[in-house]
Design a protein around this motif. Structure first.
Motif, PDB file in Angstrom:
ATOM      1  N   MET A   1       1.029  -1.222  -0.051  1.00 14.98           N
ATOM      2  CA  MET A   1      -0.124  -0.015  -0.195  1.00 14.98           C
ATOM      3  C   MET A   1       0.955   1.254  -0.063  1.00 14.98           C
ATOM      4  N   ALA A   2       0.494   2.320  -0.577  1.00 15.71           N
ATOM      5  CA  ALA A   2       0.876   3.181  -0.988  1.00 15.71           C
ATOM      6  C   ALA A   2       1.103   3.811   0.681  1.00 15.71           C
ATOM      7  N   HIS A   3       1.080   3.832   1.853  1.00 13.69           N
ATOM      8  CA  HIS A   3       0.812   4.728   3.174  1.00 13.69           C
ATOM      9  C   HIS A   3       2.064   4.026   3.234  1.00 13.69           C
ATOM     10  N   GLU A   4       2.154   2.778   3.466  1.00 12.83           N
ATOM     11  CA  GLU A   4       3.264   2.133   4.028  1.00 12.83           C
ATOM     12  C   GLU A   4       4.191   2.120   3.461  1.00 12.83           C
ATOM     13  N   GLU A   5       4.537   2.811   2.015  1.00 14.94           N
ATOM     14  CA  GLU A   5       5.924   2.623   1.446  1.00 14.94           C
ATOM     15  C   GLU A   5       5.376   4.259   1.410  1.00 14.94           C
ATOM     16  N   ALA A   7       5.787   6.195   4.518  1.00 13.45           N
ATOM     17  CA  ALA A   7       5.535   6.213   5.505  1.00 13.45           C
ATOM     18  C   ALA A   7       6.750   5.946   5.914  1.00 13.45           C
ATOM     19  N   GLY A   8       7.460   4.523   5.192  1.00 13.53           N
ATOM     20  CA  GLY A   8       8.352   4.310   5.207  1.00 13.53           C
ATOM     21  C   GLY A   8       9.739   4.865   4.650  1.00 13.53           C
ATOM     22  N   ASP A  12       5.996  12.916   5.500  1.00 15.74           N
ATOM     23  CA  ASP A  12       4.910  13.457   6.903  1.00 15.74           C
ATOM     24  C   ASP A  12       3.434  13.001   6.366  1.00 15.74           C
ATOM     25  N   ILE A  13       2.986  12.214   6.959  1.00 12.59           N
ATOM     26  CA  ILE A  13       1.672  11.749   6.897  1.00 12.59           C
ATOM     27  C   ILE A  13       1.163  12.522   7.399  1.00 12.59           C
ATOM     28  N   VAL A  14       0.224  13.195   6.810  1.00 10.97           N
ATOM     29  CA  VAL A  14      -0.733  13.768   8.052  1.00 10.97           C
ATOM     30  C   VAL A  14      -2.123  13.541   8.057  1.00 10.97           C
TER      31      VAL A  14
END
Length: 54
Positions: A1-5, A7-8, A12-14
């Motif tokens: 998933m793009a979120h994990e990629e 964040a890794g 900065d995930i708002v």
């Protein structure tokens, strides 16, 4: 998933991905200057994906 990629990689995930009431999956990130950027996924069953005659 793009979120994990993302964040890794230290992005900065708002706001993590959320399915909004209007049916789109949205995630908010920020660029290095703090400018917010929204990433949107249109689910396969969403009406925006429907194109008559295509």
């Amino acid at each position: 998933m793009a979120h994990e990629e993302l964040a890794g990689k230290g992005v900065d995930i708002v706001r993590p991905p959320l399915l909004e009431p209007w049916g789109l999956l949205e995630m908010w990130i920020a660029d290095p200057d703090g400018t917010p950027i929204v990433l949107v996924e249109i689910p396969a069953e969403h009406p925006l994906r429907y194109r008559p005659g295509v």
